[in-house]
Design a protein around this motif. Structure first.
Motif, PDB file in Angstrom:
ATOM      1  N   PHE A   1     113.920  17.122  58.782  1.00 47.38           N
ATOM      2  CA  PHE A   1     114.667  16.796  60.012  1.00 47.38           C
ATOM      3  C   PHE A   1     115.175  15.355  59.970  1.00 47.38           C
ATOM      4  CE2 PHE A   1     115.132  16.697  64.804  1.00 47.38           C
ATOM      5  CZ  PHE A   1     116.054  17.722  64.866  1.00 47.38           C
ATOM      6  N   VAL A   2     115.262  14.797  58.771  1.00 50.30           N
ATOM      7  CA  VAL A   2     115.842  13.465  58.576  1.00 50.30           C
ATOM      8  C   VAL A   2     117.249  13.668  58.039  1.00 50.30           C
ATOM      9  CG1 VAL A   2     115.624  11.243  57.398  1.00 50.30           C
ATOM     10  CG2 VAL A   2     113.569  12.497  58.084  1.00 50.30           C
ATOM     11  N   ASN A   3     118.248  13.168  58.745  1.00 49.94           N
ATOM     12  CA  ASN A   3     119.620  13.451  58.343  1.00 49.94           C
ATOM     13  C   ASN A   3     120.554  12.321  58.772  1.00 49.94           C
ATOM     14  OD1 ASN A   3     121.473  15.137  57.029  1.00 49.94           O
ATOM     15  ND2 ASN A   3     120.715  16.958  58.098  1.00 49.94           N
ATOM     16  N   GLY A   4     121.427  11.911  57.857  1.00 45.73           N
ATOM     17  CA  GLY A   4     122.381  10.849  58.152  1.00 45.73           C
ATOM     18  C   GLY A   4     121.760   9.472  58.202  1.00 45.73           C
ATOM     19  N   HIS A   5     120.581   9.333  57.633  1.00 43.87           N
ATOM     20  CA  HIS A   5     119.814   8.082  57.726  1.00 43.87           C
ATOM     21  C   HIS A   5     119.962   7.247  56.456  1.00 43.87           C
ATOM     22  CE1 HIS A   5     116.607   5.366  58.884  1.00 43.87           C
ATOM     23  NE2 HIS A   5     115.972   5.618  57.762  1.00 43.87           N
ATOM     24  N   THR A   6     120.014   5.940  56.621  1.00 44.68           N
ATOM     25  CA  THR A   6     119.965   5.019  55.481  1.00 44.68           C
ATOM     26  C   THR A   6     118.619   4.308  55.503  1.00 44.68           C
ATOM     27  OG1 THR A   6     122.361   4.678  55.430  1.00 44.68           O
ATOM     28  CG2 THR A   6     120.997   3.000  54.389  1.00 44.68           C
TER      29      THR A   6
END
Length: 249
Positions: free
Chosen positions: A233-238
């Motif tokens: 559920f980790v998405n679009g993260h830097t």
């Protein structure tokens, strides 16, 4: 822990004949993934593959959209699914902005940004059909910060961060997780001149809360996390792995 286990997954790592790419390839293999190394130099790839258990290689130019798509399509058809993509290929060029060569700027854009689009799109077309996939783009501390003489590089890594968000926005609904790792200053061939510069190293050690250069192996944990079910559920993260340099003035 099974949540971090990559057994049965296949990972393609671009620009993986040396440096960060090779370290990440080794780490993914240790976590159980079948690793595919990529670069343009087949002899360098063959040498690197000896250091990565069970690795195979696929040589193509990531800056060539048609070549990247053809290579990915052929690999998927002949060998099998690419479940994890690490877009690591990149380059650096340093010059004062007022004197920065236009051809070097164009090359940075192709190598650092277009390659992420080219290989990301080629792999995503297959991942979308399967309803799952992991794309990990290698950004940089320069995604958030700038330094003299590398403005175009900074621009490209800012673009990688935003392209990662765009990938998430378009592809999360198909079951893909698209994230980025932003390394700080690591002792790699790309940074060899800076590592050798005693004044710069002294400045960096004072500027970084951790007080030192990073070791490439310290990026492996972040990569395995983003490649594994643990980040479902980790998405679009830097994710910055930088010894605290972006947290401190």
């Amino acid at each position: 822990m099974q949540i971090f286990d990559l057994t049965g997954r296949r990972a393609l790592v671009t620009g993986s004949s040396q440096g960060i790419g090779l370290a990440l390839a080794k780490g993914l293999a240790e976590a159980g993934a079948a690793v595919v190394l990529n670069g343009r130099d087949e002899s360098k790839l063959a040498a690197a593959a000896k250091d990565v258990p069970g690795a195979t290689t696929i040589a193509f130019d990531v800056t060539d959209h048609a070549a990247a798509r053809a290579a990915i399509d052929a690999f998927e058809a002949s060998t099998g699914a690419i479940d994890i993509l690490v877009n690591n290929a990149g380059m650096q060029f340093r010059a004062p902005l007022e004197d920065f060569p236009a051809d070097a700027f164009a090359m940075l854009l192709q190598t650092n940004v277009a390659s992420v689009f080219n290989v990301g799109q080629a792999c995503a077309r297959h991942m979308i059909g399967r309803g799952s996939g992991k794309i990990i783009n290698i950004a940089s501390v320069q995604t958030a910060l700038a330094r003299p003489s590398i403005a175009p590089y900074t621009a490209t890594k800012g673009a990688v961060g935003n392209l990662t968000k765009g990938m998430c926005t378009d592809w999360a609904k198909y079951g893909l997780q698209c994230n980025a790792i932003a390394p700080g200053y690591f002792d790699t061939p790309l940074n060899a001149a800076l590592v050798a510069d005693k004044d710069f190293s002294a400045w960096l050690e004072k500027r970084t809360p951790a007080g030192r250069w990073g070791n490439v192996e310290e990026l492996v944990g972040a990569c395995v996390f983003l490649a594994s079910p643990a980040s479902s559920f980790v998405n679009g993260h830097t994710l910055y792995v930088d010894g605290g340099i972006t947290a401190s003035l």
